[in-house]
Write an enzyme that holds these catalytic residues in place. Sequence first.
Site: not given
Ligand code: A2P
Length: 276
Positions: A50, A55, A80, A110, A189, A227, A230, A235, A239
């Site tokens: 996505d 972006y 988007k 968007h 997250l 979506i 990371s 991660r 995820n």
């Molecule tokens: P990073 O990109 O440095 O791994 P969202 O999806 O809600 O926007 O969240 C994204 C944020 O959460 C990013 O800052 C990402 O950091 C962090 N993040 C994504 N997956 C994890 C994970 N499994 N554990 C800890 N932090 C995570």
Amino acid sequence: MTANSSQPTRTLSNGTAIPVLGLGVWQVDDGQECERAVAWALETGYRLIDTAQAYGNEASVGKAIRESGVPREEIFLTTKFYPGGKDARVEAEKSLQRLGTDYLDLYLIHWPQGGPTWAWPGMEAAVEAGLTKGIGVSNFSAAEIAELGKVARIQPVVNQVLFSPFDYRRALLEASEAANIVLQAYSPLGTGRHLGDPAVARVAESVGRTPAQVLIRWAIQKGLSVIPKSTHQNRIKENFDVFGFELDDAAVAALDALDTTNQTAEALSRSGKWWS
Ligand code: A2P
């Protein structure tokens, strides 16, 4: 070697199947950071990527997809329309050039800048020109979906919104489902903020999973496509590892109780309308 890509999907109202889990690349820098994240995701088994015109990283997404060796038709690709632009169809062509591909699976408005309907004829023209299989919206409230539904010749298939246990827009979810629109969760997250929440940690401990996995699983069990973003390989893998467990009713209820939106049908708070 790419991982086995079989994973749950939801069938959209236009007949295409959208994976329930994908990689979002909001706030991922164009260039190596984005290319590596997309490459790792595809290697892990993700088949939904996505991005967005806003972006600024469509070129990197496209490069990583082409270099992955995964056939284009196995990947569900979303971008988007930036609604500061004029013509959604013309902008879709520019996106395709940057992405280096000849079709999108999904093209979303968007956000509803200037109202929910003005850009839709351009979106429909993008479908009719074969530039995208499906069209939809992002950051639209239940009222905005209803307004759009009245004038649309081609119906929106997805509404992508900020959604997590803390942003549990229950009335918007119900209205979207009733209109045959799949709700998709961005920032599941809370852009990382919710990962340290004690209630999420308690659920995570009780099921032997990480907070990120619990938040992603909760949204999937609510019927959404999700979506998480990371840029770290470990991660991205963590995820994706959310299909081997289930949250029971008590865990879901504990997470539901974290809602701060009062089960709203809005997509954004008043202060969240960044374009007005
Ligand atoms: P990073 O990109 O440095 O791994 P969202 O999806 O809600 O926007 O969240 C994204 C944020 O959460 C990013 O800052 C990402 O950091 C962090 N993040 C994504 N997956 C994890 C994970 N499994 N554990 C800890 N932090 C995570």
